[in-house]
Enzyme design. Structure first.
Site, PDB file in Angstrom:
ATOM      1  N   HIS A 165       1.080  69.221  97.898  1.00  0.00           N
ATOM      2  CA  HIS A 165      -0.088  68.370  98.730  1.00  0.00           C
ATOM      3  C   HIS A 165       0.298  66.964  98.208  1.00  0.00           C
ATOM      4  O   HIS A 165       0.198  66.573  97.233  1.00  0.00           O
ATOM      5  CB  HIS A 165      -1.536  68.771  98.275  1.00  0.00           C
ATOM      6  CG  HIS A 165      -2.656  68.218  99.121  1.00  0.00           C
ATOM      7  ND1 HIS A 165      -2.985  68.643 100.217  1.00  0.00           N
ATOM      8  CD2 HIS A 165      -3.185  66.874  99.073  1.00  0.00           C
ATOM      9  CE1 HIS A 165      -4.038  67.940 100.707  1.00  0.00           C
ATOM     10  NE2 HIS A 165      -3.975  66.747 100.066  1.00  0.00           N
ATOM     11  N   CYS A 166       0.542  66.399  99.387  1.00  0.00           N
ATOM     12  CA  CYS A 166       0.817  64.967  99.316  1.00  0.00           C
ATOM     13  C   CYS A 166      -0.390  64.105  99.615  1.00  0.00           C
ATOM     14  O   CYS A 166      -0.765  64.136 100.829  1.00  0.00           O
ATOM     15  CB  CYS A 166       1.953  64.692 100.466  1.00  0.00           C
ATOM     16  SG  CYS A 166       2.625  62.862 100.061  1.00  0.00           S
TER      17      CYS A 166
END
Length: 407
Positions: A165-166
């Site tokens: 998850h960025c």
């Protein structure tokens, strides 16, 4: 009023334009990312590229420096949009556990009662490229995760080929947007290199025109120095990220798999098809369509009935029958006890009044069937164990036999 899927979505995503665009819960970080991209490019165009327009003759080739910077920036922003505003590969969650995987078990309590229960196996084995891979059951989404799928705790969704998850793009990186994520990171790296190089060229031109040292040229154009420092720092992040993902693509791994299964060599070679084929899979394969139609209307699901196995159902019916029989025996014993007490009280009153009692006169045959012994401890019980003492059952039967004989 009928609602659409995105209006009742159980994940933490944010939807705009009526469910056409989907973002992660931390999409508020996107403006910061946009500023980190746009502001340096604007400064470059104003303080560097503008002065280089007439430096490359003929045909005023210096204009191309500014045009390339602007077009490159637009390209990076489009890739950012494709990365953060689309479904990353969310697996649709189930409204109930899969029935084909349910296991029915019966537990026996201390008092002998059987309680049926439904269990879900936590894992199961699937075959991937001839190798057995264990997949886990997700309690939140109520499904067995496909291979390479993981549940994102931030978005609260199971994502296919989950990478990470960025927070910079405000979205999970998975099967449907990994290609655009890598292109975004690598393009940002090239943009940093381009701005750094053109700023250095501008300082070199100032040195040549003024016959000055590098320090004096840097003093003449401080913004060029600021841009070089900014791009140098940014290169450590986006450049390092690009190099790391080049390695992951060459071995067909994800960030999640690399960090979690770093000690498992067999896990890393399950999906490795060779370096050329791995790159073709990421960049040349068709992007799969989304498995979710967020704009679809919700249909009411009919009531669901779980049918217990025949053995469990028969054991439950037998238990209910035994409970009914035990209750009947206890009721009969209580009634007989009450009649005996009433008869004793009436006989005592007749004896005190010296009058015969005709309605409750007990003959010798019946007197033998009435119990005069001490009250058993199991009589009159209303709760607890359903077990009835064997003496109570025998006495109840003898009482019923004597009654039938008189009849």
């Amino acid at each position: 009023m009928t609602q659409r899927v995105f209006q009742v979505w159980k994940g933490s995503n944010k939807f705009i334009l009526g469910g056409r665009l989907i973002f992660g819960p931390d999409a508020r970080s996107l403006p910061l990312t946009l500023l980190l991209i746009i502001v340096p490019v604007v400064l470059f165009c104003v303080f560097v590229a503008r002065h280089l327009r007439h430096e490359f003759s003929p045909y005023n080739a210096g204009y191309a420096i500014m045009v390339v910077a602007i077009l490159f920036t637009i390209y990076v922003l489009i890739l950012l949009f494709f990365t953060s505003a689309r479904d990353p590969g969310i697996v649709p969650r189930n409204s109930h556990p899969p029935e084909e995987d349910l296991r029915y078990e019966t537990t026996v309590s201390a008092d002998g009662r059987q309680t049926p229960s439904v269990q879900i196996p936590r894992t199961k084995e699937v075959i991937v490229n001839g190798v057995s891979v264990r997949v886990k059951y997700c309690d939140t989404c109520m499904l067995y995760r496909p291979p390479r799928c993981s549940h994102c705790s931030i978005c609260n969704n199971c994502v296919e080929r989950f990478d990470h998850h960025c927070p910079w793009v405000g979205q999970c990186i998975g099967l449907r947007n990994y290609r655009y994520f890598f292109m975004f990171v690598s393009s940002s790296t090239l943009l940093c290199i381009y701005i750094f190089s053109m700023s250095a060229v501008y300082i070199k031109i100032l040195m040549d025109h003024q016959q000055a040292t590098v320090w004096r040229a840097m003093k003449e154009s401080p913004w060029a120095v600021v841009l070089m420092i900014y791009c140098f720092i940014a290169l450590w992040f986006v450049g390092g990220l690009t190099a790391f993902h080049l390695y992951l693509i060459s071995t067909n791994q994800t960030t999640y798999e690399k960090l979690r299964y770093r000690s498992s060599h067999s896990r890393s070679i399950v999906y490795n098809r060779g370096c050329p084929n791995n790159f073709l899979e990421v960049f040349c394969s068709k992007v799969k369509p989304s498995r979710n139609n967020f704009r679809a209307f919700i249909e009411e699901e009919p009531p669901r009935v779980i049918t217990l196995p025949s053995t469990t159902r028969e054991s439950g019916e037998a238990e209910d029958e035994n409970v009914t029989r035990r209750q009947k025996v206890e009721d009969d014993l209580d009634i007989g006890d009450d009649l005996m007490n009433l008869s004793r009280r009436c006989n005592a009153e007749d004896a005190n009044n010296n009058q015969p009692h005709h309605t409750l006169d007990i003959d010798h045959e019946r007197a033998g069937s009435i119990r005069t012994e001490a009250r058993h401890e199991s009589w009159g019980r209303r709760s607890g164990s359903w077990d009835v003492a064997a003496t109570d059952v025998r006495e109840s039967r003898s009482y019923a036999t004597a009654k039938d004989g008189r009849g």
